[in-house]
Design a protein around this motif. Structure first.
Motif, PDB file in Angstrom:
ATOM      1  N   MET A 244       0.794  -1.218   0.000  1.00 51.50           N
ATOM      2  CA  MET A 244       0.000   0.000   0.000  1.00 51.50           C
ATOM      3  C   MET A 244       0.833   1.277   0.000  1.00 51.50           C
ATOM      4  O   MET A 244       0.452   2.279  -0.613  1.00 51.50           O
ATOM      5  CB  MET A 244      -0.963   0.003   1.194  1.00 51.50           C
ATOM      6  CG  MET A 244      -2.208  -0.814   0.972  1.00 51.50           C
ATOM      7  SD  MET A 244      -3.285  -0.927   2.435  1.00 51.50           S
ATOM      8  CE  MET A 244      -3.374   0.767   2.975  1.00 51.50           C
ATOM      9  N   PHE A 245       1.969   1.285   0.695  1.00 51.13           N
ATOM     10  CA  PHE A 245       2.762   2.498   0.808  1.00 51.13           C
ATOM     11  C   PHE A 245       4.244   2.172   0.597  1.00 51.13           C
ATOM     12  O   PHE A 245       4.748   1.201   1.157  1.00 51.13           O
ATOM     13  CB  PHE A 245       2.575   3.149   2.182  1.00 51.13           C
ATOM     14  CG  PHE A 245       1.155   3.560   2.466  1.00 51.13           C
ATOM     15  CD1 PHE A 245       0.621   4.698   1.880  1.00 51.13           C
ATOM     16  CD2 PHE A 245       0.351   2.803   3.308  1.00 51.13           C
ATOM     17  CE1 PHE A 245      -0.691   5.071   2.136  1.00 51.13           C
ATOM     18  CE2 PHE A 245      -0.960   3.175   3.568  1.00 51.13           C
ATOM     19  CZ  PHE A 245      -1.487   4.314   2.972  1.00 51.13           C
ATOM     20  N   PRO A 246       4.958   3.004  -0.188  1.00 49.57           N
ATOM     21  CA  PRO A 246       6.379   2.720  -0.412  1.00 49.57           C
ATOM     22  C   PRO A 246       7.204   2.790   0.864  1.00 49.57           C
ATOM     23  O   PRO A 246       8.252   2.158   0.957  1.00 49.57           O
ATOM     24  CB  PRO A 246       6.800   3.805  -1.411  1.00 49.57           C
ATOM     25  CG  PRO A 246       5.784   4.882  -1.291  1.00 49.57           C
ATOM     26  CD  PRO A 246       4.502   4.189  -0.923  1.00 49.57           C
ATOM     27  N   GLU A 247       6.738   3.548   1.868  1.00 46.94           N
ATOM     28  CA  GLU A 247       7.468   3.627   3.130  1.00 46.94           C
ATOM     29  C   GLU A 247       7.481   2.291   3.869  1.00 46.94           C
ATOM     30  O   GLU A 247       8.296   2.090   4.774  1.00 46.94           O
ATOM     31  CB  GLU A 247       6.842   4.704   4.034  1.00 46.94           C
ATOM     32  CG  GLU A 247       7.000   6.113   3.532  1.00 46.94           C
ATOM     33  CD  GLU A 247       5.878   6.535   2.599  1.00 46.94           C
ATOM     34  OE1 GLU A 247       5.808   7.739   2.273  1.00 46.94           O
ATOM     35  OE2 GLU A 247       5.071   5.672   2.185  1.00 46.94           O
ATOM     36  N   TRP A 248       6.581   1.394   3.508  1.00 54.65           N
ATOM     37  CA  TRP A 248       6.522   0.081   4.152  1.00 54.65           C
ATOM     38  C   TRP A 248       7.461  -0.917   3.479  1.00 54.65           C
ATOM     39  O   TRP A 248       7.534  -2.083   3.900  1.00 54.65           O
ATOM     40  CB  TRP A 248       5.101  -0.470   4.100  1.00 54.65           C
ATOM     41  CG  TRP A 248       4.128   0.261   4.975  1.00 54.65           C
ATOM     42  CD1 TRP A 248       4.382   1.300   5.830  1.00 54.65           C
ATOM     43  CD2 TRP A 248       2.718   0.003   5.083  1.00 54.65           C
ATOM     44  NE1 TRP A 248       3.234   1.699   6.443  1.00 54.65           N
ATOM     45  CE2 TRP A 248       2.191   0.926   6.014  1.00 54.65           C
ATOM     46  CE3 TRP A 248       1.860  -0.907   4.486  1.00 54.65           C
ATOM     47  CZ2 TRP A 248       0.837   0.953   6.353  1.00 54.65           C
ATOM     48  CZ3 TRP A 248       0.515  -0.884   4.817  1.00 54.65           C
ATOM     49  CH2 TRP A 248       0.005   0.035   5.744  1.00 54.65           C
ATOM     50  N   SER A 249       8.142  -0.514   2.414  1.00 55.73           N
ATOM     51  CA  SER A 249       9.061  -1.404   1.704  1.00 55.73           C
ATOM     52  C   SER A 249      10.188  -0.544   1.155  1.00 55.73           C
ATOM     53  O   SER A 249      10.271   0.648   1.425  1.00 55.73           O
ATOM     54  CB  SER A 249       8.337  -2.146   0.577  1.00 55.73           C
ATOM     55  OG  SER A 249       7.872  -1.225  -0.402  1.00 55.73           O
ATOM     56  N   ASP A 250      11.034  -1.143   0.369  1.00 56.59           N
ATOM     57  CA  ASP A 250      12.156  -0.413  -0.217  1.00 56.59           C
ATOM     58  C   ASP A 250      11.714   0.256  -1.505  1.00 56.59           C
ATOM     59  O   ASP A 250      12.141  -0.085  -2.602  1.00 56.59           O
ATOM     60  CB  ASP A 250      13.317  -1.375  -0.481  1.00 56.59           C
ATOM     61  CG  ASP A 250      14.577  -0.648  -0.919  1.00 56.59           C
ATOM     62  OD1 ASP A 250      14.621   0.594  -0.794  1.00 56.59           O
ATOM     63  OD2 ASP A 250      15.515  -1.312  -1.390  1.00 56.59           O
ATOM     64  N   GLY A 251      10.786   1.229  -1.375  1.00 52.91           N
ATOM     65  CA  GLY A 251      10.343   1.999  -2.524  1.00 52.91           C
ATOM     66  C   GLY A 251       9.130   1.465  -3.241  1.00 52.91           C
ATOM     67  O   GLY A 251       8.601   2.109  -4.133  1.00 52.91           O
ATOM     68  N   GLY A 252       8.618   0.307  -2.867  1.00 50.64           N
ATOM     69  CA  GLY A 252       7.441  -0.244  -3.521  1.00 50.64           C
ATOM     70  C   GLY A 252       7.543  -1.749  -3.679  1.00 50.64           C
ATOM     71  O   GLY A 252       8.621  -2.294  -3.854  1.00 50.64           O
TER      72      GLY A 252
ATOM     73  N   GLY B   2     -11.118   5.774  -0.515  1.00 56.77           N
ATOM     74  CA  GLY B   2     -11.142   7.084   0.102  1.00 56.77           C
ATOM     75  C   GLY B   2     -10.190   7.172   1.272  1.00 56.77           C
ATOM     76  O   GLY B   2      -9.613   8.220   1.536  1.00 56.77           O
ATOM     77  N   ASP B   3     -10.013   6.091   1.999  1.00 60.31           N
ATOM     78  CA  ASP B   3      -9.120   6.098   3.152  1.00 60.31           C
ATOM     79  C   ASP B   3      -7.665   5.987   2.737  1.00 60.31           C
ATOM     80  O   ASP B   3      -6.811   6.665   3.270  1.00 60.31           O
ATOM     81  CB  ASP B   3      -9.441   4.913   4.082  1.00 60.31           C
ATOM     82  CG  ASP B   3     -10.336   5.351   5.234  1.00 60.31           C
ATOM     83  OD1 ASP B   3     -10.778   6.509   5.224  1.00 60.31           O
ATOM     84  OD2 ASP B   3     -10.564   4.517   6.119  1.00 60.31           O
ATOM     85  N   ALA B   4      -7.386   5.110   1.774  1.00 66.26           N
ATOM     86  CA  ALA B   4      -6.000   4.747   1.516  1.00 66.26           C
ATOM     87  C   ALA B   4      -5.307   5.637   0.498  1.00 66.26           C
ATOM     88  O   ALA B   4      -4.104   5.593   0.361  1.00 66.26           O
ATOM     89  CB  ALA B   4      -5.935   3.293   1.034  1.00 66.26           C
ATOM     90  N   GLY B   5      -6.055   6.492  -0.225  1.00 71.40           N
ATOM     91  CA  GLY B   5      -5.434   7.324  -1.228  1.00 71.40           C
ATOM     92  C   GLY B   5      -5.062   6.512  -2.452  1.00 71.40           C
ATOM     93  O   GLY B   5      -5.461   5.362  -2.610  1.00 71.40           O
ATOM     94  N   PRO B   6      -4.291   7.107  -3.360  1.00 69.50           N
ATOM     95  CA  PRO B   6      -3.925   6.386  -4.582  1.00 69.50           C
ATOM     96  C   PRO B   6      -3.172   5.086  -4.272  1.00 69.50           C
ATOM     97  O   PRO B   6      -2.372   5.021  -3.338  1.00 69.50           O
ATOM     98  CB  PRO B   6      -3.007   7.390  -5.311  1.00 69.50           C
ATOM     99  CG  PRO B   6      -3.353   8.719  -4.739  1.00 69.50           C
ATOM    100  CD  PRO B   6      -3.725   8.458  -3.311  1.00 69.50           C
ATOM    101  N   ALA B   7      -3.458   4.067  -5.069  1.00 70.67           N
ATOM    102  CA  ALA B   7      -2.771   2.780  -4.884  1.00 70.67           C
ATOM    103  C   ALA B   7      -1.270   2.966  -5.079  1.00 70.67           C
ATOM    104  O   ALA B   7      -0.831   3.652  -6.009  1.00 70.67           O
ATOM    105  CB  ALA B   7      -3.310   1.762  -5.889  1.00 70.67           C
ATOM    106  N   ARG B   8      -0.489   2.354  -4.216  1.00 69.25           N
ATOM    107  CA  ARG B   8       0.960   2.498  -4.296  1.00 69.25           C
ATOM    108  C   ARG B   8       1.621   1.128  -4.300  1.00 69.25           C
ATOM    109  O   ARG B   8       2.234   0.705  -3.323  1.00 69.25           O
ATOM    110  CB  ARG B   8       1.474   3.366  -3.151  1.00 69.25           C
ATOM    111  CG  ARG B   8       1.161   4.842  -3.358  1.00 69.25           C
ATOM    112  CD  ARG B   8       1.766   5.707  -2.293  1.00 69.25           C
ATOM    113  NE  ARG B   8       1.716   7.112  -2.659  1.00 69.25           N
ATOM    114  CZ  ARG B   8       2.115   8.093  -1.872  1.00 69.25           C
ATOM    115  NH1 ARG B   8       2.594   7.822  -0.671  1.00 69.25           N
ATOM    116  NH2 ARG B   8       2.044   9.345  -2.283  1.00 69.25           N
ATOM    117  N   TYR B   9       1.434   0.427  -5.388  1.00 66.23           N
ATOM    118  CA  TYR B   9       2.106  -0.851  -5.598  1.00 66.23           C
ATOM    119  C   TYR B   9       2.355  -0.998  -7.092  1.00 66.23           C
ATOM    120  O   TYR B   9       1.881  -0.192  -7.898  1.00 66.23           O
ATOM    121  CB  TYR B   9       1.264  -2.013  -5.071  1.00 66.23           C
ATOM    122  CG  TYR B   9      -0.018  -2.268  -5.828  1.00 66.23           C
ATOM    123  CD1 TYR B   9      -0.080  -3.207  -6.853  1.00 66.23           C
ATOM    124  CD2 TYR B   9      -1.187  -1.579  -5.503  1.00 66.23           C
ATOM    125  CE1 TYR B   9      -1.254  -3.454  -7.543  1.00 66.23           C
ATOM    126  CE2 TYR B   9      -2.374  -1.815  -6.194  1.00 66.23           C
ATOM    127  CZ  TYR B   9      -2.391  -2.755  -7.203  1.00 66.23           C
ATOM    128  OH  TYR B   9      -3.549  -2.995  -7.897  1.00 66.23           O
TER     129      TYR B   9
END
Length: 369
Positions: A142-150, A184-191
């Motif tokens: 969901m968020f690049p901050e949770w991994s090494d950039g995605g 609406g909660d999570a914002g744009p998909a980030r994967y």
């Protein structure tokens, strides 16, 4: 630290005693990209890596716990422990080696039960995390901050199950708390996903990304760009692609702004290939290599793609696929041109735009210039 009564305790050392304390505010679900039991996960983290999770869930729904939930585990990058002392509980799950299969019914049941316990034990709200550092539940991609950039973890099928089955199940087990609308909660998909060997989605990079952006603009789906599309996929690309998906009638998780094969074909008319050939480079090789020293390569990598295509079309022997666009390859290309109906100077063995694009369409490579 807290230990889940529904798990087999397999405490990792020295991590369990030496890593920093956290206040858990998030739960992040992962796929391990291997069909492992919790015991095998424990052995792997014990012997091979320090990127452990708090929990592991096997295909049969068996749960192992390796680190107490009040202690940092290292599978979530910046979510592991923030400056305010909060952190994420990580849950690894058995999967196939590409993380493409869905969770089994047993895994889904185990994740729901574990999620409900984490909600009760740590007061983690039953909602999709609205930001990378905000409380709630999420999946690793969901968020690049949770991994090494995605990352694509835990895969498309499991990301859909998380939103449609697992999180609603946790809400029901926790007393029916409402689950907010995910997008609406999570914002744009980030994967990111891979289509025909190329990556698309947040963090993807390359000329194929710019091609998508330019196609979106041409078709009237560029309103989120503040500056024109380039070779880096950002949130604006995701939002514009989501508008395009909505125009096709897609909805829900099928319209999250990350391309799938079907929508990409409809946008571009084809699936871009990771194999790309510059017409200018191939023409330069065709004019240089025949008169150069035997085996001379002007643009060897691109020439090999063209040579292999000529082999596959029946105009060149396999032994001449050597990266040198020499006399035999020129003669083979001339024969290919004649097969298209060209004659005279139009069939001189020097590639042209139309003939090379036709060859690429037949044999799976793209032509630039």
């Amino acid at each position: 630290m807290a230990w889940y009564p529904g798990a087999e305790k397999m405490e990792l050392q020295p991590e369990s005693d030496e890593q920093a304390a956290i206040t858990p505010t998030q739960v992040i679900f992962h796929s391990v990209a291997a069909p492992w039991t919790p015991r095998r996960m424990y052995e792997y983290w014990r012997d091979s890596t320090n990127l452990e999770s708090h929990f592991g869930v096997g295909y049969d729904g068996g749960v192992g716990q390796f680190v107490g939930t009040g202690t940092r585990a290292d599978a979530n990058m910046h979510a592991n422990r923030r400056a305010d002392g909060t952190g994420a509980v990580s849950v690894e799950t058995a999967s196939d080696d590409r993380s493409t299969d869905p969770w089994t019914d047993e895994q889904v049941g185990a994740l729901i039960a574990l999620g409900a316990w984490l909600h009760r034990r740590h007061d983690i709200p039953v909602r999709v995390c609205p930001a990378w550092d905000a409380p709630g539940f999420g999946v690793h991609r969901m968020f690049p901050e949770w991994s090494d950039g995605g990352t694509a973890c835990p895969g498309d099928a499991r990301a859909r199950q998380f939103r449609e089955v697992v999180l609603p199940g946790i809400a029901a087990a926790a007393g029916g708390a409402p689950v907010p609308t995910p997008r609406g909660d999570a914002g744009p998909a980030r994967y990111r996903v891979t289509v025909n060997g190329l990556e698309y989605g947040y963090g993807a990079h390359g000329p194929h990304v710019k091609e998508v952006g330019e196609a979106l603009v041409r078709q009237g789906f560029g309103r989120h760009y503040q500056s024109g599309p380039d070779e880096d996929w950002r949130d604006a690309d995701t939002l514009n692609y989501q508008d395009f998906q909505h125009s096709l009638g897609y909805s829900g998780s099928d319209a999250d702004g990350v391309p799938g094969e079907g929508s990409l074909r409809r946008l571009l008319g084809r699936l871009p290939s990771p194999r790309r050939v510059s017409l200018a480079h191939v023409v330069a090789a065709a004019r240089t290599d025949p008169g150069a020293e035997q085996g001379h390569e002007t643009y060897g990598g691109e020439v090999r793609i063209v040579e292999q295509a000529l082999v596959d079309e029946g105009f060149l022997e396999q032994r001449w696929v050597d990266g040198s666009l020499g006399t035999r390859t020129v003669q083979a290309y001339a024969a290919y041109q004649r097969s298209l109906g060209y004659a005279g100077e139009d069939a001189n063995g020097i590639p042209g735009q139309r003939s090379l694009r036709t060859l690429g369409e037949r044999r799976g490579f793209d032509v630039t210039d």
